[in-house]
Design a protein around this motif. Structure first.
Motif, mmCIF file in Angstrom:
data_model
loop_
_atom_site.group_PDB
_atom_site.id
_atom_site.type_symbol
_atom_site.label_atom_id
_atom_site.label_comp_id
_atom_site.label_asym_id
_atom_site.label_seq_id
_atom_site.Cartn_x
_atom_site.Cartn_y
_atom_site.Cartn_z
ATOM 1 N N SER A 88 -29.283 8.279 -35.935
ATOM 2 C CA SER A 88 -30.550 7.591 -35.669
ATOM 3 C C SER A 88 -30.338 6.249 -34.976
ATOM 4 O O SER A 88 -31.196 5.801 -34.204
ATOM 5 C CB SER A 88 -31.334 7.378 -36.971
ATOM 6 N N THR A 89 -29.200 5.592 -35.238
ATOM 7 C CA THR A 89 -28.902 4.323 -34.571
ATOM 8 C C THR A 89 -28.963 4.490 -33.065
ATOM 9 O O THR A 89 -29.601 3.703 -32.348
ATOM 10 C CB THR A 89 -27.500 3.819 -34.971
ATOM 11 N N ASN A 90 -28.306 5.512 -32.567
ATOM 12 C CA ASN A 90 -28.207 5.699 -31.125
ATOM 13 C C ASN A 90 -29.401 6.441 -30.538
ATOM 14 O O ASN A 90 -29.768 6.210 -29.378
ATOM 15 C CB ASN A 90 -26.884 6.389 -30.798
ATOM 16 N N HIS A 91 -30.032 7.285 -31.335
ATOM 17 C CA HIS A 91 -31.293 7.893 -30.881
ATOM 18 C C HIS A 91 -32.325 6.815 -30.554
ATOM 19 O O HIS A 91 -33.099 6.950 -29.606
ATOM 20 C CB HIS A 91 -31.858 8.810 -31.965
ATOM 21 N N ALA A 92 -32.354 5.756 -31.342
ATOM 22 C CA ALA A 92 -33.348 4.698 -31.132
ATOM 23 C C ALA A 92 -33.202 4.070 -29.749
ATOM 24 O O ALA A 92 -34.205 3.656 -29.134
ATOM 25 C CB ALA A 92 -33.224 3.630 -32.217
ATOM 26 N N ILE A 93 -31.983 3.987 -29.244
ATOM 27 C CA ILE A 93 -31.766 3.462 -27.896
ATOM 28 C C ILE A 93 -32.363 4.415 -26.869
ATOM 29 O O ILE A 93 -33.064 4.001 -25.930
ATOM 30 C CB ILE A 93 -30.254 3.267 -27.642
ATOM 31 N N VAL A 94 -32.114 5.699 -27.074
ATOM 32 C CA VAL A 94 -32.594 6.719 -26.139
ATOM 33 C C VAL A 94 -34.119 6.810 -26.162
ATOM 34 O O VAL A 94 -34.755 7.058 -25.124
ATOM 35 C CB VAL A 94 -31.952 8.083 -26.460
ATOM 36 N N TYR A 95 -34.735 6.613 -27.351
ATOM 37 C CA TYR A 95 -36.201 6.643 -27.441
ATOM 38 C C TYR A 95 -36.818 5.730 -26.389
ATOM 39 O O TYR A 95 -37.901 6.028 -25.859
ATOM 40 C CB TYR A 95 -36.676 6.136 -28.812
ATOM 41 N N GLU A 96 -36.171 4.605 -26.110
ATOM 42 C CA GLU A 96 -36.751 3.599 -25.214
ATOM 43 C C GLU A 96 -36.215 3.702 -23.789
ATOM 44 O O GLU A 96 -36.338 2.758 -22.998
ATOM 45 C CB GLU A 96 -36.494 2.202 -25.777
ATOM 46 N N ASN A 97 -35.651 4.860 -23.449
ATOM 47 C CA ASN A 97 -35.123 5.106 -22.103
ATOM 48 C C ASN A 97 -34.058 4.090 -21.706
ATOM 49 O O ASN A 97 -33.936 3.716 -20.534
ATOM 50 C CB ASN A 97 -36.255 5.128 -21.066
ATOM 51 N N LEU A 98 -33.296 3.659 -22.686
ATOM 52 C CA LEU A 98 -32.142 2.802 -22.445
ATOM 53 C C LEU A 98 -30.879 3.645 -22.582
ATOM 54 O O LEU A 98 -30.923 4.754 -23.132
ATOM 55 C CB LEU A 98 -32.139 1.633 -23.436
ATOM 56 N N GLN A 99 -29.771 3.125 -22.119
ATOM 57 C CA GLN A 99 -28.536 3.900 -22.097
ATOM 58 C C GLN A 99 -27.564 3.404 -23.150
ATOM 59 O O GLN A 99 -27.095 2.263 -23.093
ATOM 60 C CB GLN A 99 -27.875 3.775 -20.712
ATOM 61 N N PRO A 100 -27.215 4.251 -24.132
ATOM 62 C CA PRO A 100 -26.166 3.864 -25.081
ATOM 63 C C PRO A 100 -24.804 3.849 -24.398
ATOM 64 O O PRO A 100 -24.396 4.838 -23.778
ATOM 65 C CB PRO A 100 -26.220 4.965 -26.150
ATOM 66 N N VAL A 101 -24.119 2.727 -24.513
ATOM 67 C CA VAL A 101 -22.742 2.606 -24.029
ATOM 68 C C VAL A 101 -21.874 2.401 -25.264
ATOM 69 O O VAL A 101 -22.050 1.419 -26.008
ATOM 70 C CB VAL A 101 -22.583 1.427 -23.052
ATOM 71 N N PHE A 102 -20.954 3.314 -25.492
ATOM 72 C CA PHE A 102 -20.199 3.304 -26.742
ATOM 73 C C PHE A 102 -18.943 2.448 -26.618
ATOM 74 O O PHE A 102 -18.139 2.635 -25.696
ATOM 75 C CB PHE A 102 -19.842 4.728 -27.149
ATOM 76 N N ALA A 103 -18.793 1.504 -27.538
ATOM 77 C CA ALA A 103 -17.567 0.718 -27.667
ATOM 78 C C ALA A 103 -16.828 1.183 -28.913
ATOM 79 O O ALA A 103 -17.439 1.668 -29.865
ATOM 80 C CB ALA A 103 -17.894 -0.767 -27.750
ATOM 81 N N ASP A 104 -15.543 1.014 -28.917
ATOM 82 C CA ASP A 104 -14.717 1.523 -30.000
ATOM 83 C C ASP A 104 -14.855 0.658 -31.255
ATOM 84 O O ASP A 104 -15.413 -0.444 -31.220
ATOM 85 C CB ASP A 104 -13.254 1.593 -29.567
ATOM 86 N N VAL A 105 -14.335 1.187 -32.347
ATOM 87 C CA VAL A 105 -14.360 0.476 -33.627
ATOM 88 C C VAL A 105 -12.961 -0.010 -33.967
ATOM 89 O O VAL A 105 -11.957 0.489 -33.446
ATOM 90 C CB VAL A 105 -14.905 1.372 -34.763
ATOM 91 N N ASP A 106 -12.894 -0.990 -34.857
ATOM 92 C CA ASP A 106 -11.610 -1.470 -35.366
ATOM 93 C C ASP A 106 -11.324 -0.795 -36.711
ATOM 94 O O ASP A 106 -12.026 0.135 -37.119
ATOM 95 C CB ASP A 106 -11.599 -3.002 -35.465
ATOM 96 N N ASP A 107 -10.332 -1.286 -37.416
ATOM 97 C CA ASP A 107 -9.948 -0.636 -38.677
ATOM 98 C C ASP A 107 -10.963 -0.836 -39.801
ATOM 99 O O ASP A 107 -10.859 -0.198 -40.845
ATOM 100 C CB ASP A 107 -8.569 -1.130 -39.122
ATOM 101 N N SER A 108 -11.943 -1.732 -39.600
ATOM 102 C CA SER A 108 -13.016 -1.904 -40.580
ATOM 103 C C SER A 108 -14.115 -0.873 -40.387
ATOM 104 O O SER A 108 -15.051 -0.804 -41.169
ATOM 105 C CB SER A 108 -13.619 -3.305 -40.469
ATOM 106 N N LEU A 109 -14.011 -0.077 -39.307
ATOM 107 C CA LEU A 109 -14.993 0.936 -38.892
ATOM 108 C C LEU A 109 -16.212 0.320 -38.209
ATOM 109 O O LEU A 109 -17.182 1.029 -37.908
ATOM 110 C CB LEU A 109 -15.432 1.831 -40.058
ATOM 111 N N CYS A 110 -16.175 -0.977 -37.960
ATOM 112 C CA CYS A 110 -17.251 -1.672 -37.240
ATOM 113 C C CYS A 110 -16.800 -1.940 -35.804
ATOM 114 O O CYS A 110 -15.622 -1.816 -35.466
ATOM 115 C CB CYS A 110 -17.604 -2.982 -37.936
ATOM 116 N N LEU A 111 -17.736 -2.333 -34.951
ATOM 117 C CA LEU A 111 -17.446 -2.558 -33.533
ATOM 118 C C LEU A 111 -16.262 -3.496 -33.319
ATOM 119 O O LEU A 111 -16.152 -4.547 -33.958
ATOM 120 C CB LEU A 111 -18.670 -3.142 -32.829
ATOM 121 N N ASP A 112 -15.404 -3.127 -32.376
ATOM 122 C CA ASP A 112 -14.258 -3.930 -31.982
ATOM 123 C C ASP A 112 -14.698 -4.877 -30.859
ATOM 124 O O ASP A 112 -15.028 -4.423 -29.766
ATOM 125 C CB ASP A 112 -13.143 -3.006 -31.487
ATOM 126 N N PRO A 113 -14.713 -6.188 -31.098
ATOM 127 C CA PRO A 113 -15.177 -7.132 -30.074
ATOM 128 C C PRO A 113 -14.419 -7.024 -28.757
ATOM 129 O O PRO A 113 -15.009 -7.200 -27.683
ATOM 130 C CB PRO A 113 -14.954 -8.500 -30.726
#
Length: 380
Positions: A88-113
């Motif tokens: 649902s996180t990424n579907h919400a981006i698509v709902y608004e005709n925006l483009q999800p660009v995926f960045a990798d995660v770190d060892d905490s499982l959260c986004l890697d800056p």
């Protein structure tokens, strides 16, 4: 007796009293309880605005819609997001005709800056950060990146009800924070959510959009004596996304116990840690960022042969889960397949162990015993 991944706990009699008040007053929809819950949530979090909705998913959708509308983004503009989240996180981006660009995660499982920074282009408008399991990962660095590059920041706090960093609820630095009070979350209702905009004007727009674009909700149009003011304007093509007083009543009760409940979740996590840290060669504990007092919605380990372990634990009536499958493995996001190798690697190795308030130390001990036995191939 089986040990389930999630079993929500409700203070049943107190919840029923709140529901009874709604039924006796004859007001179960958007109204007095939703307003009360919003006010209590603002006091609890310190966030300036809060609007009660029927789910976190619609909250993310509204967040992106309003930011797009108010900042004049175009269809196809990009939002950097995580592949390791509920879809649902990424579907919400698509709902608004925006483009999800995926960045990798770190060892905490959260986004890697570091990977987020690499993915920023001239079309990037926002970063959507997910506090997986209630952890904050390197959130502070994501905040700095957004500020440096003039990007909007959306905090998907679906797992973060009660999470604190250095004793503060995170989110004041974000443009919008979205919480989930879905049935198995730390603050459970049947289903609902809260959206908290930094800017009041965005909160005002959100209130209209969540009630079909109408500029005054039914409760606001009802006087003290019950006089119903029928004349209003419709400013937007809106949605039926607002929350109701039944769910808000349950939420008010659950909020009173949130910190207490989260403290017990952290105790469960400590019991897991005590046993698993003795076997670092067999599993890795997904640890919480230093300074973060996490909600501990999830307790996650990383292991080899995850699916085999999951099957073996089921044989002992222990029912873990997986949070989550790398979203680029789904058909609709397969265009990004191969762009986030750490996420893919981890999504095939992580396992969420049972974590809920009805568990005891004996339950944790039993789970740990079976996990370790299975991983060390002991005959049981």
């Amino acid at each position: 007796m089986s040990i389930q991944l999630f079993v929500p706990t409700f203070r049943v009699e107190e919840c029923l009293e709140e529901i009874r008040e709604c039924l006796e007053k004859g007001w179960t929809g958007l109204g007095f309880k939703t307003v009360q819950f919003e006010d209590e949530w603002k006091k609890y979090t310190g966030l300036k605005n809060a609007h009660f909705l029927n789910s976190a998913t619609v909250g993310l959708s509204l967040a992106l819609k309003i930011l797009k509308m108010e900042n004049e983004w175009n269809d196809g503009d990009e939002v950097i997001t995580t592949p390791l989240t509920f879809v649902s996180t990424n579907h919400a981006i698509v709902y608004e005709n925006l483009q999800p660009v995926f960045a990798d995660v770190d060892d905490s499982l959260c986004l890697d800056p570091a990977d987020v920074e690499k993915k920023i282009t001239s079309k990037t408008k926002a970063v959507l950060f997910v506090g997986l399991g209630g952890n904050v990962g390197q959130y502070s660095k994501i905040v700095e990146l957004c500020q440096k590059n003039g990007l909007k920041l959306i905090l998907d706090a679906a797992h973060m009800a009660g999470t604190r960093v250095n004793s503060e609820i995170p989110g004041k630095e974000a443009d919008v924070v979205v919480y989930s009070f879905q049935a198995v979350k730390n603050l459970p209702t049947a289903d609902s959510g809260m959206i908290c905009f930094k800017e009041q004007k965005n909160d005002e727009i959100c209130r209209k959009l969540s009630w079909l674009g109408i500029n005054k909700d039914t409760f606001a149009r009802s006087g003290e004596k019950g006089a119903y003011k029928w004349k209003y304007d419709v400013e937007y093509v809106g949605y039926k996304y607002h929350g109701n007083s039944i769910m808000a009543g349950i939420g008010l009760v659950q909020l009173k116990y949130l910190d207490q409940d989260n403290a017990y979740r952290r105790q469960l996590a400590e019991w897991y840690d005590e046993q698993f840290k003795l076997f670092p060669d067999k599993l890795r504990i997904i640890s919480v960022t230093e300074g973060c007092e996490a909600s501990r919605h999830l307790y996650i380990i990383e292991v080899d042969n995850r699916d085999e372990l999951l099957h073996d634990l089921n044989e002992f009536e222990i029912y873990p889960g997986v949070h989550y499958r790398d979203n680029t493995e789904y058909r609709m996001y397969s265009y990004a397949k191969g762009t986030c190798p750490n996420s893919l690697y981890l999504s095939e190795r992580i396992l969420s162990l049972p974590m809920h308030l009805r568990m005891t130390k004996e339950d944790v001990d039993f789970i740990c015993e079976k996990v370790i036995a299975c991983l060390t191939s002991k005959i049981l």
